[in-house]
Design an enzyme around this catalytic site. Structure first.
Site, PDB file in Angstrom:
ATOM      1  N   ARG A  84      -6.922 -11.904  89.933  1.00 11.57           N
ATOM      2  CA  ARG A  84      -6.871 -10.032  90.132  1.00 11.57           C
ATOM      3  C   ARG A  84      -6.230  -9.744  90.973  1.00 11.57           C
ATOM      4  O   ARG A  84      -6.505 -10.392  92.059  1.00 11.57           O
ATOM      5  CB  ARG A  84      -7.777 -10.273  90.102  1.00 11.57           C
ATOM      6  CG  ARG A  84      -8.754 -10.417  88.080  1.00 11.57           C
ATOM      7  CD  ARG A  84      -9.798 -10.136  87.522  1.00 11.57           C
ATOM      8  NE  ARG A  84     -11.061  -8.699  88.497  1.00 11.57           N
ATOM      9  CZ  ARG A  84     -12.323  -8.962  88.206  1.00 11.57           C
ATOM     10  NH1 ARG A  84     -13.408  -9.465  87.230  1.00 11.57           N
ATOM     11  NH2 ARG A  84     -12.772  -8.264  89.569  1.00 11.57           N
ATOM     12  N   ARG A 109     -23.529  -0.387  86.670  1.00  7.95           N
ATOM     13  CA  ARG A 109     -23.538  -0.751  88.486  1.00  7.95           C
ATOM     14  C   ARG A 109     -24.532   0.689  88.808  1.00  7.95           C
ATOM     15  O   ARG A 109     -23.914   0.293  90.121  1.00  7.95           O
ATOM     16  CB  ARG A 109     -22.518  -0.148  88.463  1.00  7.95           C
ATOM     17  CG  ARG A 109     -21.710  -1.287  88.363  1.00  7.95           C
ATOM     18  CD  ARG A 109     -20.186  -1.696  89.334  1.00  7.95           C
ATOM     19  NE  ARG A 109     -19.526  -3.339  89.334  1.00  7.95           N
ATOM     20  CZ  ARG A 109     -18.140  -3.878  88.459  1.00  7.95           C
ATOM     21  NH1 ARG A 109     -19.055  -3.883  87.237  1.00  7.95           N
ATOM     22  NH2 ARG A 109     -18.729  -4.675  88.982  1.00  7.95           N
ATOM     23  N   LYS A 146     -20.951 -13.926  85.149  1.00  9.80           N
ATOM     24  CA  LYS A 146     -20.618 -12.594  83.178  1.00  9.80           C
ATOM     25  C   LYS A 146     -20.126 -12.693  82.679  1.00  9.80           C
ATOM     26  O   LYS A 146     -20.002 -13.191  81.596  1.00  9.80           O
ATOM     27  CB  LYS A 146     -21.359 -10.778  84.302  1.00  9.80           C
ATOM     28  CG  LYS A 146     -22.215 -10.857  85.223  1.00  9.80           C
ATOM     29  CD  LYS A 146     -21.935  -9.175  85.453  1.00  9.80           C
ATOM     30  CE  LYS A 146     -20.938  -8.800  86.357  1.00  9.80           C
ATOM     31  NZ  LYS A 146     -20.944  -9.517  87.724  1.00  9.80           N
ATOM     32  N   ARG A 201     -17.414  -4.947  97.232  1.00 13.83           N
ATOM     33  CA  ARG A 201     -17.947  -4.871  95.900  1.00 13.83           C
ATOM     34  C   ARG A 201     -19.339  -5.454  95.834  1.00 13.83           C
ATOM     35  O   ARG A 201     -20.408  -5.349  95.214  1.00 13.83           O
ATOM     36  CB  ARG A 201     -16.380  -6.146  95.424  1.00 13.83           C
ATOM     37  CG  ARG A 201     -15.362  -5.346  95.125  1.00 13.83           C
ATOM     38  CD  ARG A 201     -14.470  -6.086  94.273  1.00 13.83           C
ATOM     39  NE  ARG A 201     -15.114  -6.961  93.025  1.00 13.83           N
ATOM     40  CZ  ARG A 201     -14.292  -8.545  92.095  1.00 13.83           C
ATOM     41  NH1 ARG A 201     -13.377  -8.415  92.935  1.00 13.83           N
ATOM     42  NH2 ARG A 201     -14.456  -8.934  91.928  1.00 13.83           N
ATOM     43  N   ARG A 212     -11.290 -18.478  91.561  1.00  9.56           N
ATOM     44  CA  ARG A 212     -10.919 -17.235  90.075  1.00  9.56           C
ATOM     45  C   ARG A 212      -9.623 -17.195  89.378  1.00  9.56           C
ATOM     46  O   ARG A 212      -8.911 -17.008  90.020  1.00  9.56           O
ATOM     47  CB  ARG A 212     -12.361 -16.218  89.652  1.00  9.56           C
ATOM     48  CG  ARG A 212     -11.390 -15.493  88.551  1.00  9.56           C
ATOM     49  CD  ARG A 212     -12.385 -14.596  88.147  1.00  9.56           C
ATOM     50  NE  ARG A 212     -13.178 -13.475  89.334  1.00  9.56           N
ATOM     51  CZ  ARG A 212     -13.728 -12.377  88.635  1.00  9.56           C
ATOM     52  NH1 ARG A 212     -15.107 -12.452  87.892  1.00  9.56           N
ATOM     53  NH2 ARG A 212     -14.032 -11.719  89.746  1.00  9.56           N
TER      54      ARG A 212
HETATM   55  P1  ADP Z   1     -17.144  -8.294  88.941  1.00  7.12           P
HETATM   56  O1  ADP Z   1     -16.236  -9.690  87.496  1.00  7.12           O
HETATM   57  O2  ADP Z   1     -16.089  -9.839  89.559  1.00  7.12           O
HETATM   58  O3  ADP Z   1     -17.877  -7.927  89.027  1.00  7.12           O
HETATM   59  P2  ADP Z   1     -15.458  -6.023  87.026  1.00  7.12           P
HETATM   60  O4  ADP Z   1     -14.196  -6.998  86.521  1.00  7.12           O
HETATM   61  O5  ADP Z   1     -16.893  -5.951  86.958  1.00  7.12           O
HETATM   62  O6  ADP Z   1     -15.805  -7.691  88.878  1.00  7.12           O
HETATM   63  O7  ADP Z   1     -15.881  -4.765  88.033  1.00  7.12           O
HETATM   64  C1  ADP Z   1     -13.800  -4.630  88.918  1.00  7.12           C
HETATM   65  C2  ADP Z   1     -13.704  -3.341  89.296  1.00  7.12           C
HETATM   66  O8  ADP Z   1     -13.730  -2.198  88.457  1.00  7.12           O
HETATM   67  C3  ADP Z   1     -15.169  -2.929  90.542  1.00  7.12           C
HETATM   68  O9  ADP Z   1     -14.771  -3.812  91.155  1.00  7.12           O
HETATM   69  C4  ADP Z   1     -15.090  -1.580  90.000  1.00  7.12           C
HETATM   70  O10 ADP Z   1     -14.079  -0.604  91.010  1.00  7.12           O
HETATM   71  C5  ADP Z   1     -14.569  -1.678  88.667  1.00  7.12           C
HETATM   72  N1  ADP Z   1     -15.956  -1.142  87.812  1.00  7.12           N
HETATM   73  C6  ADP Z   1     -15.754  -1.841  86.756  1.00  7.12           C
HETATM   74  N2  ADP Z   1     -17.123  -1.688  85.858  1.00  7.12           N
HETATM   75  C7  ADP Z   1     -18.246  -0.976  87.325  1.00  7.12           C
HETATM   76  C8  ADP Z   1     -19.400   0.225  86.400  1.00  7.12           C
HETATM   77  N3  ADP Z   1     -19.695   0.043  85.540  1.00  7.12           N
HETATM   78  N4  ADP Z   1     -19.168   0.961  87.385  1.00  7.12           N
HETATM   79  C9  ADP Z   1     -18.265   1.858  88.404  1.00  7.12           C
HETATM   80  N5  ADP Z   1     -17.089   0.735  88.814  1.00  7.12           N
HETATM   81  C10 ADP Z   1     -16.205  -0.778  87.809  1.00  7.12           C
HETATM   82  P1  ADP Z   2     -18.803 -11.755  87.102  1.00  3.35           P
HETATM   83  O1  ADP Z   2     -17.831 -11.670  85.324  1.00  3.35           O
HETATM   84  O2  ADP Z   2     -19.223 -12.059  86.959  1.00  3.35           O
HETATM   85  O3  ADP Z   2     -17.415 -11.672  87.984  1.00  3.35           O
HETATM   86  P2  ADP Z   2     -16.876 -14.318  86.450  1.00  3.35           P
HETATM   87  O4  ADP Z   2     -17.600 -15.018  85.161  1.00  3.35           O
HETATM   88  O5  ADP Z   2     -15.914 -14.247  86.388  1.00  3.35           O
HETATM   89  O6  ADP Z   2     -17.980 -13.721  86.989  1.00  3.35           O
HETATM   90  O7  ADP Z   2     -16.931 -16.116  87.176  1.00  3.35           O
HETATM   91  C1  ADP Z   2     -16.345 -15.868  88.308  1.00  3.35           C
HETATM   92  C2  ADP Z   2     -15.549 -17.089  88.952  1.00  3.35           C
HETATM   93  O8  ADP Z   2     -16.501 -18.752  88.488  1.00  3.35           O
HETATM   94  C3  ADP Z   2     -14.679 -17.376  87.018  1.00  3.35           C
HETATM   95  O9  ADP Z   2     -13.278 -18.478  88.335  1.00  3.35           O
HETATM   96  C4  ADP Z   2     -15.534 -18.402  87.071  1.00  3.35           C
HETATM   97  O10 ADP Z   2     -15.021 -20.110  86.273  1.00  3.35           O
HETATM   98  C5  ADP Z   2     -16.779 -19.599  87.816  1.00  3.35           C
HETATM   99  N1  ADP Z   2     -17.661 -19.848  87.496  1.00  3.35           N
HETATM  100  C6  ADP Z   2     -19.118 -18.959  86.463  1.00  3.35           C
HETATM  101  N2  ADP Z   2     -20.001 -19.414  86.621  1.00  3.35           N
HETATM  102  C7  ADP Z   2     -20.311 -20.628  86.992  1.00  3.35           C
HETATM  103  C8  ADP Z   2     -21.103 -21.180  87.062  1.00  3.35           C
HETATM  104  N3  ADP Z   2     -22.123 -21.395  87.281  1.00  3.35           N
HETATM  105  N4  ADP Z   2     -20.794 -22.586  88.119  1.00  3.35           N
HETATM  106  C9  ADP Z   2     -19.942 -22.026  89.252  1.00  3.35           C
HETATM  107  N5  ADP Z   2     -18.668 -22.418  89.084  1.00  3.35           N
HETATM  108  C10 ADP Z   2     -18.835 -20.176  87.957  1.00  3.35           C
END
Ligand code: ADP
Ligand code: ADP
Ligand code: ZN
Length: 214
Positions: free
Chosen positions: A161, A88, A13, A172, A127
């Protein structure tokens, strides 16, 4: 254009949002990024959210929805929004409908990144991001062109992170399955869900999203 990018942690994302911002001048609204900024600045919200985030659990619906409300209020009407990591929960999805109405917007698409859960642990534990400009990287799938140097800004400082460890990732994912995936049928009933194979390469995923938005 207002879209939601939906998918479990590590689905891509953030990576795809950054590209959409760059290419189309849309605004990324990532509640995760907003919360991490609040934690860093030690605001009351950040202090409250930190332990919850470290455990991989969800922060309260009110806190994240307020962050979105404030952000939407600062946006020009013709700037598109990419909701990344929000909503979420069913409650957040409902609140978002009200916020969109309040700010004169409507939802065009919910783009679901479909991924294989086993691959996500590998994505998340690999990541890292540039400490200066935030560009996202991956140890094997997407490293900087020159090892140890950010492609975008040249910084040599990177960060990981604290919640990107295998144990927290499992929590998660459970949260995603139990609370986030169930919001999809409601959007499906509105005919706005589009699915993309999130296991394809970053470029292929980007092309699939472009094909939906064009
Ligand atoms: P990822 O990209 O790995 O999905 P995020 O950066 O979106 O993770 O979120 C990191 C953490 O922040 C989540 O595990 C949660 O604790 C909190 N968080 C983020 N967005 C939300 C949301 N919309 N509702 C509740 N908690 C959230
Ligand atoms: P999210 O925001 O959904 O948690 P991220 O965009 O942070 O996911 O991606 C998680 C990790 O996977 C990052 O290290 C990113 O560089 C890698 N990544 C993202 N998209 C791809 C893909 N299509 N194939 C392989 N690795 C990816
Ligand atoms: Zn950088």
């Amino acid at each position: 254009m207002n879209i939601i990018l939906l998918g479990p942690p590590g689905a891509g994302k953030g990576t795809q949002s950054a590209r959409l911002v760059e290419q189309y001048g849309m605004r990324q609204l990532s509640t995760g990024d907003m919360l991490r900024a609040a934690v860093k600045a030690q605001t009351p919200v950040g202090i409250k959210a930190k332990a919850v985030m470290d455990a991989g659990e969800l922060v309260s619906d009110e806190i994240v929805s307020d962050l979105i409300d404030v952000e939407l209020a600062t946006m020009e009407a013709d700037t598109g929004a990419i909701f990344d990591g929000y909503p979420r929960t069913a409650a957040q999805a409902q609140i978002l409908d009200g916020l969109l109405e309040k700010h004169g917007r409507s939802l065009d698409y919910v783009i679901e990144l479909e991924v294989d859960e086993d691959a996500l642990v590998e994505r998340i534990t690999g990541r890292f991001s540039c400490a200066n400009c935030g560009t996202l990287y991956h140890d094997t799938a997407n490293p900087p062109a020159k090892p140890g140097v950010c492609d975008v800004c040249g910084s040599t400082e990177f960060k990981r992170r604290p919640d990107d460890n295998e144990e927290t990732v499992r929590t998660r994912m459970q949260e995603y399955r139990a609370k986030t995936a169930p919001i999809l049928p409601g959007y499906e009933a509105r005919g706005i869900v589009r699915r993309v194979d999130g296991m394809a390469s970053i470029g292929e995923v980007a092309a699939a999203i472009d094909a939906i938005l064009k």
